[in-house]
Design a protein around this motif. Structure first.
Motif, PDB file in Angstrom:
ATOM      1  N   ILE A 192      19.986  40.604  64.290  1.00  8.93           N
ATOM      2  CA  ILE A 192      21.415  40.925  64.315  1.00  8.93           C
ATOM      3  C   ILE A 192      22.216  39.665  64.613  1.00  8.93           C
ATOM      4  N   GLY A 193      23.431  39.622  64.118  1.00 11.77           N
ATOM      5  CA  GLY A 193      24.344  38.551  64.482  1.00 11.77           C
ATOM      6  C   GLY A 193      25.048  38.889  65.787  1.00 11.77           C
ATOM      7  N   VAL A 194      25.005  37.955  66.732  1.00  9.05           N
ATOM      8  CA  VAL A 194      25.725  38.086  68.003  1.00  9.05           C
ATOM      9  C   VAL A 194      26.515  36.784  68.145  1.00  9.05           C
ATOM     10  N   HIS A 195      27.734  36.801  67.620  1.00 10.25           N
ATOM     11  CA  HIS A 195      28.507  35.573  67.448  1.00 10.25           C
ATOM     12  C   HIS A 195      29.515  35.386  68.571  1.00 10.25           C
ATOM     13  N   PHE A 196      29.245  34.398  69.426  1.00  7.50           N
ATOM     14  CA  PHE A 196      30.132  34.043  70.534  1.00  7.50           C
ATOM     15  C   PHE A 196      31.172  33.034  70.043  1.00  7.50           C
ATOM     16  N   PHE A 197      32.198  32.810  70.876  1.00  4.33           N
ATOM     17  CA  PHE A 197      33.270  31.880  70.529  1.00  4.33           C
ATOM     18  C   PHE A 197      33.399  30.799  71.593  1.00  4.33           C
ATOM     19  N   ASN A 198      33.788  29.623  71.148  1.00  4.64           N
ATOM     20  CA  ASN A 198      33.842  28.436  72.005  1.00  4.64           C
ATOM     21  C   ASN A 198      35.233  28.277  72.637  1.00  4.64           C
ATOM     22  N   VAL A 209      26.054  42.609  75.449  1.00  4.11           N
ATOM     23  CA  VAL A 209      27.322  41.891  75.380  1.00  4.11           C
ATOM     24  C   VAL A 209      28.361  42.490  76.330  1.00  4.11           C
ATOM     25  N   GLU A 210      28.513  43.810  76.283  1.00  3.92           N
ATOM     26  CA  GLU A 210      29.608  44.443  77.013  1.00  3.92           C
ATOM     27  C   GLU A 210      29.239  44.779  78.459  1.00  3.92           C
ATOM     28  N   THR A 211      28.055  45.341  78.673  1.00  4.35           N
ATOM     29  CA  THR A 211      27.671  45.767  80.018  1.00  4.35           C
ATOM     30  C   THR A 211      27.118  44.609  80.840  1.00  4.35           C
ATOM     31  N   SER A 212      26.181  43.864  80.268  1.00  4.40           N
ATOM     32  CA  SER A 212      25.569  42.765  81.019  1.00  4.40           C
ATOM     33  C   SER A 212      26.500  41.570  81.158  1.00  4.40           C
ATOM     34  N   LEU A 213      27.119  41.145  80.069  1.00  6.57           N
ATOM     35  CA  LEU A 213      27.938  39.936  80.090  1.00  6.57           C
ATOM     36  C   LEU A 213      29.416  40.201  80.369  1.00  6.57           C
ATOM     37  N   GLY A 214      29.861  41.447  80.217  1.00  6.52           N
ATOM     38  CA  GLY A 214      31.255  41.768  80.470  1.00  6.52           C
ATOM     39  C   GLY A 214      32.212  41.248  79.417  1.00  6.52           C
ATOM     40  N   LYS A 215      31.709  41.026  78.210  1.00  9.23           N
ATOM     41  CA  LYS A 215      32.559  40.566  77.124  1.00  9.23           C
ATOM     42  C   LYS A 215      32.983  41.746  76.245  1.00  9.23           C
ATOM     43  N   GLN A 216      33.832  41.486  75.260  1.00  8.26           N
ATOM     44  CA  GLN A 216      34.319  42.529  74.368  1.00  8.26           C
ATOM     45  C   GLN A 216      33.756  42.295  72.974  1.00  8.26           C
ATOM     46  N   ALA A 217      33.183  43.334  72.398  1.00  8.82           N
ATOM     47  CA  ALA A 217      32.563  43.228  71.081  1.00  8.82           C
ATOM     48  C   ALA A 217      33.435  43.866  70.013  1.00  8.82           C
ATOM     49  N   ILE A 218      33.465  43.219  68.854  1.00  8.74           N
ATOM     50  CA  ILE A 218      34.022  43.850  67.662  1.00  8.74           C
ATOM     51  C   ILE A 218      32.922  43.895  66.612  1.00  8.74           C
ATOM     52  N   ASP A 219      33.017  44.848  65.701  1.00  7.14           N
ATOM     53  CA  ASP A 219      31.995  45.039  64.678  1.00  7.14           C
ATOM     54  C   ASP A 219      32.425  44.398  63.371  1.00  7.14           C
ATOM     55  N   SER A 220      31.462  43.781  62.701  1.00  7.61           N
ATOM     56  CA  SER A 220      31.734  43.197  61.391  1.00  7.61           C
ATOM     57  C   SER A 220      30.619  43.570  60.429  1.00  7.61           C
ATOM     58  N   GLN A 221      30.972  43.764  59.171  1.00  4.64           N
ATOM     59  CA  GLN A 221      29.957  43.858  58.144  1.00  4.64           C
ATOM     60  C   GLN A 221      29.323  42.491  57.931  1.00  4.64           C
ATOM     61  N   ASP A 222      28.158  42.492  57.327  1.00  3.83           N
ATOM     62  CA  ASP A 222      27.403  41.260  57.121  1.00  3.83           C
ATOM     63  C   ASP A 222      27.904  40.531  55.879  1.00  3.83           C
ATOM     64  N   ARG A 223      29.064  39.893  56.040  1.00  4.38           N
ATOM     65  CA  ARG A 223      29.649  39.082  54.985  1.00  4.38           C
ATOM     66  C   ARG A 223      29.908  37.694  55.555  1.00  4.38           C
ATOM     67  N   ALA A 224      29.775  36.665  54.751  1.00  2.83           N
ATOM     68  CA  ALA A 224      29.979  35.302  55.235  1.00  2.83           C
ATOM     69  C   ALA A 224      31.314  35.186  55.963  1.00  2.83           C
ATOM     70  N   GLY A 225      31.283  34.573  57.146  1.00  2.00           N
ATOM     71  CA  GLY A 225      32.499  34.382  57.927  1.00  2.00           C
ATOM     72  C   GLY A 225      32.803  35.501  58.898  1.00  2.00           C
ATOM     73  N   PHE A 226      32.237  36.692  58.635  1.00  2.00           N
ATOM     74  CA  PHE A 226      32.478  37.851  59.492  1.00  2.00           C
ATOM     75  C   PHE A 226      33.986  38.122  59.595  1.00  2.00           C
ATOM     76  N   VAL A 271      36.460  37.007  62.144  1.00  2.00           N
ATOM     77  CA  VAL A 271      37.359  35.954  62.620  1.00  2.00           C
ATOM     78  C   VAL A 271      37.388  34.764  61.672  1.00  2.00           C
ATOM     79  N   ASN A 272      36.231  34.238  61.306  1.00  2.00           N
ATOM     80  CA  ASN A 272      36.234  33.035  60.471  1.00  2.00           C
ATOM     81  C   ASN A 272      36.689  33.307  59.039  1.00  2.00           C
ATOM     82  N   ALA A 273      36.505  34.529  58.558  1.00  3.74           N
ATOM     83  CA  ALA A 273      37.001  34.862  57.222  1.00  3.74           C
ATOM     84  C   ALA A 273      38.528  34.797  57.171  1.00  3.74           C
ATOM     85  N   LEU A 274      39.171  35.006  58.321  1.00  2.98           N
ATOM     86  CA  LEU A 274      40.626  34.873  58.413  1.00  2.98           C
ATOM     87  C   LEU A 274      41.038  33.472  58.850  1.00  2.98           C
ATOM     88  N   LEU A 275      40.288  32.907  59.799  1.00  2.00           N
ATOM     89  CA  LEU A 275      40.678  31.645  60.420  1.00  2.00           C
ATOM     90  C   LEU A 275      40.454  30.433  59.519  1.00  2.00           C
TER      91      LEU A 275
END
Length: 284
Positions: free
Chosen positions: A138-144, A172-189, A191-195
């Motif tokens: 699975i893709g688990v894509h963090f941000f810098n 991601v959400e319970t252990s790390l306390g971050k917020q997840a969004i779902d993406s289909q498996d397309r290049a860029g997912f 955020v990057n498909a927009l950014l």
């Protein structure tokens, strides 16, 4: 459902890998980070120590030393054999990543282990099919910077199981306390498909002489309330990474807006990669 993730592996201790290792250890989990050489491992340890010391000085954690005790940086991929989840955070290169996933498939022994990628653009399916367990890739894509930004993109492929996605979300959400969004498996997912087209448009504007880098960035910061301008952001992301994501997007969609501008290509050829090399669109 399998038990929650406790033991985590990270491959790569550069900017992203170190950040993933840090937030995971700060969450109380055991982390083993694998690097390609002793020099890279030493640099990774130094990066972790510097970041955690800074976090302690700002009161964000009680003890940098206590967090560092939960992280081992090694040079042998075999030390990831017992991990519940392994996150790949190496160079944004498809052949390097597929080679690594084939090796991880042989090394990681737990039948329930999740093999995750922090890729920002490469389709997860291409990584899953080189393993014997694509349902657990699975893709688990963090941000810098990872310790600061709360977002993680979860990207299951067509073959990823619902259980794997649920376990990754819990991590991601319970252990790390971050917020997840779902993406289909397309290049860029998502955020990057927009950014990336936005950043490439700013590079083309600069390249054409339409406006200076400073004015392009000030325009977006002061006129559109962006926290930083697109060219400064490209320098932060890394111009090599920006180019690699653009190429993945263009390969997948063949849309002109995804094509890397000549200026970006020349800067990458010259080694002017942004903050990490001290010079990109700005000098650091």
């Amino acid at each position: 459902m399998s038990a929650g993730v406790q033991d985590v592996g990270v491959v790569g201790c550069g900017l992203m890998g170190a950040g993933i290792a840090e937030v995971t250890a700060r969450a109380g989990l055991d982390v083993v980070v694998a690097e390609s050489s002793e020099a890279a491992a030493d640099a990774g340890r130094a990066r972790l120590e510097q970041s955690l010391t800074r976090a302690e000085s700002k009161g964000k954690i009680e003890s940098a030393a206590a967090v560092l005790e939960r992280i081992r940086v090694v040079t042998d991929l075999g030390e990831l054999a017992d991990r519940d989840l392994v996150v790949e955070a190496i160079v944004e290169d498809e052949s390097a990543k597929t080679d690594l996933f084939a090796r991880l498939d042989e090394i990681v022994t737990s039948p329930d282990a999740i093999l995750a990628s922090n890729t920002s653009s490469i389709p997860i399916m291409k990584l899953g099919v080189v393993t014997s367990r694509p349902a657990q890739v699975i893709g688990v894509h963090f941000f810098n910077p990872v310790p600061v930004l709360p977002l993680v993109e979860l990207v299951p492929s067509l073959l990823t199981s619902a259980e794997t996605t649920a376990r990754a979300r819990d991590f991601v959400e319970t252990s790390l306390g971050k917020q997840a969004i779902d993406s289909q498996d397309r290049a860029g997912f998502v955020v990057n498909a927009l950014l990336i087209p936005f950043v490439l448009s700013a590079i083309r504007m600069l390249e054409s002489g339409f406006a200076t880098a400073e004015d392009i960035d000030r325009g977006l910061v002061l006129g559109a309330a962006h926290p930083q301008g697109p060219l400064a952001l490209a320098d932060l992301i890394g111009l090599d990474t920006t180019k690699a994501v653009a190429e993945s997007l263009y390969e997948e969609f063949k849309e002109p807006l995804y094509a890397a501008p000549p200026l970006l290509n020349r800067m990458v050829d010259a080694g002017l990669l942004g903050r990490k090399t001290g010079r990109g669109f700005y000098t650091y």
